[in-house]
Motif scaffolding. Structure first.
Motif, PDB file in Angstrom:
ATOM      1  N   LYS A  43       0.841  -1.191   0.000  1.00  0.00           N
ATOM      2  CA  LYS A  43       0.000   0.000   0.000  1.00  0.00           C
ATOM      3  C   LYS A  43       0.882   1.250   0.000  1.00  0.00           C
ATOM      4  CE  LYS A  43      -3.877  -2.282   2.190  1.00  0.00           C
ATOM      5  NZ  LYS A  43      -3.392  -3.625   2.081  1.00  0.00           N
ATOM      6  N   ASP A  44       0.547   2.186  -0.847  1.00  0.00           N
ATOM      7  CA  ASP A  44       1.301   3.428  -0.956  1.00  0.00           C
ATOM      8  C   ASP A  44       0.438   4.567  -0.406  1.00  0.00           C
ATOM      9  OD1 ASP A  44       2.831   5.607  -1.618  1.00  0.00           O
ATOM     10  OD2 ASP A  44       2.628   5.360  -3.778  1.00  0.00           O
ATOM     11  N   TYR A  45       0.820   5.072   0.741  1.00  0.00           N
ATOM     12  CA  TYR A  45       0.054   6.134   1.386  1.00  0.00           C
ATOM     13  C   TYR A  45       0.680   7.516   1.159  1.00  0.00           C
ATOM     14  CZ  TYR A  45      -2.382   2.403   3.820  1.00  0.00           C
ATOM     15  OH  TYR A  45      -3.135   1.299   4.103  1.00  0.00           O
ATOM     16  N   THR A  46       1.651   7.612   0.275  1.00  0.00           N
ATOM     17  CA  THR A  46       2.352   8.879   0.101  1.00  0.00           C
ATOM     18  C   THR A  46       1.432   9.993  -0.367  1.00  0.00           C
ATOM     19  OG1 THR A  46       3.027   8.230  -2.133  1.00  0.00           O
ATOM     20  CG2 THR A  46       4.600   7.814  -0.353  1.00  0.00           C
ATOM     21  N   THR A  47       0.393   9.682  -1.102  1.00  0.00           N
ATOM     22  CA  THR A  47      -0.524  10.722  -1.575  1.00  0.00           C
ATOM     23  C   THR A  47      -1.475  11.192  -0.473  1.00  0.00           C
ATOM     24  OG1 THR A  47      -2.125   9.097  -2.375  1.00  0.00           O
ATOM     25  CG2 THR A  47      -0.453   9.861  -3.935  1.00  0.00           C
ATOM     26  N   LYS A  48      -1.529  10.484   0.629  1.00  0.00           N
ATOM     27  CA  LYS A  48      -2.426  10.847   1.734  1.00  0.00           C
ATOM     28  C   LYS A  48      -1.845  11.963   2.611  1.00  0.00           C
ATOM     29  CE  LYS A  48      -5.322   7.411   0.990  1.00  0.00           C
ATOM     30  NZ  LYS A  48      -6.603   7.606   0.412  1.00  0.00           N
ATOM     31  N   PRO A  78       0.371  15.524   3.275  1.00  0.00           N
ATOM     32  CA  PRO A  78       0.714  16.772   2.574  1.00  0.00           C
ATOM     33  C   PRO A  78       2.214  16.849   2.340  1.00  0.00           C
ATOM     34  CG  PRO A  78       0.310  17.202   4.893  1.00  0.00           C
ATOM     35  CD  PRO A  78      -0.040  15.746   4.650  1.00  0.00           C
ATOM     36  N   SER A  79       2.590  17.562   1.303  1.00  0.00           N
ATOM     37  CA  SER A  79       4.024  17.771   1.089  1.00  0.00           C
ATOM     38  C   SER A  79       4.430  19.009   1.889  1.00  0.00           C
ATOM     39  CB  SER A  79       4.337  17.957  -0.384  1.00  0.00           C
ATOM     40  OG  SER A  79       3.718  19.108  -0.876  1.00  0.00           O
TER      41      SER A  79
END
Length: 72
Positions: free
Chosen positions: A58-63, A65-66
Motif C-alpha cells: 500500500k502506498d500512502y504517500t498521496t495521503k 501533505p508535502s
C-alpha cells in the motif's frame, strides 16, 4: 496468454450462451442464476482478484501533505 505476458492467471469463463443472453438482457449471471455454475466461477475469480490485491504493498504517500521549507 497469462504466462506469455508474465501475469497471474486468475480464472476463466466457459463459452456459455447464458452469459451472452443474460448480459444482453442487463442481468449479470450472478443475479440471473446466483446459485449457478457460472456465478460460482465469477465468485471464485473475484476471490482470486481480491487475494492478489490484498498482497500488494500500500502506498500512502498521496495521503500526506508535502512540506516545503523555504529559507528567505
Amino acid at each position: 496468454m497469462a504466462e506469455e505476458s508474465e501475469v497471474d492467471f486468475l480464472g476463466a469463463l466457459p463459452l456459455d450462451m447464458s452469459i451472452r443472453k443474460n448480459t444482453d438482457e442487463g442481468r449479470p449471471c450472478v443475479v440471473a442464476e446466483p446459485d449457478g455454475r457460472i456465478a460460482q466461477i465469477y465468485r471464485e475469480i473475484a476471490r482470486h482478484v481480491a487475494a492478489k490485491l490484498s498482497l500488494q504493498a500500500k502506498d500512502y504517500t498521496t495521503k500526506f501533505p508535502s512540506i516545503k521549507v523555504m529559507n528567505n
